[in-house]
Design an enzyme around this catalytic site. Structure first.
Site, PDB file in Angstrom:
ATOM      1  N   SER A   1       2.414   4.926  -1.779  1.00  0.00           N
ATOM      2  CA  SER A   1       2.975   6.011  -3.773  1.00  0.00           C
ATOM      3  C   SER A   1       3.458   5.274  -4.533  1.00  0.00           C
ATOM      4  O   SER A   1       3.460   5.218  -5.551  1.00  0.00           O
ATOM      5  CB  SER A   1       2.932   7.000  -3.212  1.00  0.00           C
ATOM      6  OG  SER A   1       3.896   7.013  -2.955  1.00  0.00           O
TER       7      SER A   1
ATOM      8  N   GLY B   1       5.982  -0.459  -0.431  1.00  0.00           N
ATOM      9  CA  GLY B   1       7.543   0.553   0.177  1.00  0.00           C
ATOM     10  C   GLY B   1       7.227   0.295   1.640  1.00  0.00           C
ATOM     11  O   GLY B   1       6.800  -0.716   2.738  1.00  0.00           O
TER      12      GLY B   1
ATOM     13  N   GLU C   1      -0.234  -5.055   6.110  1.00  0.00           N
ATOM     14  CA  GLU C   1       0.715  -5.204   5.182  1.00  0.00           C
ATOM     15  C   GLU C   1       1.881  -6.108   6.817  1.00  0.00           C
ATOM     16  O   GLU C   1       1.858  -6.746   5.774  1.00  0.00           O
ATOM     17  CB  GLU C   1       1.550  -3.724   5.322  1.00  0.00           C
ATOM     18  CG  GLU C   1       1.004  -2.306   5.099  1.00  0.00           C
ATOM     19  CD  GLU C   1       1.662  -1.270   4.423  1.00  0.00           C
ATOM     20  OE1 GLU C   1       1.372  -0.704   4.130  1.00  0.00           O
ATOM     21  OE2 GLU C   1       2.213  -0.315   6.119  1.00  0.00           O
TER      22      GLU C   1
ATOM     23  N   THR D   1       0.982  -1.380  -0.005  1.00  0.00           N
ATOM     24  CA  THR D   1      -0.110  -0.421   0.207  1.00  0.00           C
ATOM     25  C   THR D   1       0.632   1.058  -0.472  1.00  0.00           C
ATOM     26  O   THR D   1       2.064   1.190   0.567  1.00  0.00           O
ATOM     27  CB  THR D   1      -0.482  -0.081   1.565  1.00  0.00           C
ATOM     28  OG1 THR D   1      -2.006  -0.887   1.371  1.00  0.00           O
ATOM     29  CG2 THR D   1      -1.747   1.917   1.112  1.00  0.00           C
TER      30      THR D   1
END
Length: 289
Positions: free
Chosen positions: A81, A137, A158, A79
């Site tokens: 950008s 990320g 996550e 999850t």
């Protein structure tokens, strides 16, 4: 389950990593963390519509999928950008037929929606408990490949997904590299709404995070510690987030992780320790005149 591999590498522009030897790429070996750096060419920059940091994120996301995802795998979709571009790449390669028989596990409702729009087959940990690879990320990365995650508010899902992956590949731009976790990005801690201010005070009083300033996340859960509302931010799991601000690096990351996890009222925290198989990043490039 595989854990950090390859010889520790890195690099150049981030001062925190300047004492480590540079490694452009290496074949797998054993037992030491690795960060892998790639440099985009000027022609690549011209060919792509993105620029700067977004281009670096796209390159890291695409390359991680190209290198680590093959047909028949169970894949964790991160999850944020940067992870957005990895999800995009999986969708592209499925649509072209280059990947087949993939099934993916999203780590947030936002990622689930993106994956569904790309017609990526999905399941949950209830159906598949072991993943071949997870790609996501991070908000901060230290030289030991310990991470701070949770700026997007998805830290619990996550961690649940990525801890079950044989390989967890972390993709970032070089602004996320740091000498020590804490000062560069506030540490998120997901807590239960019940008596949340009590839990906030308990967390702030832990010796392992001494010196931190604890603040309840307000507004949009996905905008990190930035306050953009006056009501508590709510995670996909219906919980709140406390952000811990540090002026100096956390002295013992493992001890802090253990103390936070053992605190009643804490669901989980954004320290990802001894989980990362590989960190990849791209430098932001600017074209010359």
């Amino acid at each position: 389950m595989l854990r950090p591999v390859l010889v520790a590498c890195v690099m150049a522009s981030a001062s925190a990593f300047s004492t480590l030897p540079f490694l452009r790429f290496s074949s797998l070996s054993s037992s030491s963390p690795v960060s892998v750096k790639h440099r985009a060419t000027t022609s690549q920059v011209r060919m792509m519509a993105l620029s700067g940091t977004d281009l670096a994120k796209q390159l890291a996301g695409y390359k991680s999928v190209d290198d680590h995802v093959t047909s028949g795998m169970v894949v964790g979709l991160g999850t944020g950008s940067t992870a957005y571009f990895a999800v995009e790449r999986v969708g592209q390669k499925l649509a072209s037929g280059e990947l087949k028989d993939i099934i993916c596990i999203p780590t947030s409702e936002r990622t689930r929606e993106q994956a569904e729009s790309l017609k990526i087959p999905l399941c949950t940990l209830n159906e598949k408990s072991i993943l071949d690879v997870a790609i996501d990320g991070a908000d901060a990365v230290d030289p030991n490949l310990a991470l701070v995650k949770g700026g997007g508010g998805a830290l619990l899902r996550e961690k649940m997904v990525e801890v079950m992956a044989k390989k967890f590949v972390c993709i970032v731009d070089d602004s996320k590299l740091c000498k020590g976790l804490g000062p560069s990005f506030a540490l998120p801690v997901e807590i239960t709404p019940f008596c949340h201010m009590h839990t906030l005070r308990t967390i702030a009083g832990l010796p392992e995070v001494a010196g931190c300033k604890a603040e309840l996340r307000l507004g949009n859960v996905a905008t990190g510690a930035k306050k953009d509302g006056d009501k508590p931010a709510i995670t996909d799991n219906g919980n709140y987030i406390v952000d811990l601000f540090f002026e100096s690096p956390i002295k013992d990351v493992r001890a802090a992780a253990k103390a936070l996890k053992n605190t009643v009222g804490v669901v989980d925290h954004g320290l990802f320790v001894d989980m990362t198989y590989q960190v990849r990043w791209e430098e932001e490039l600017k074209e010359g005149p």
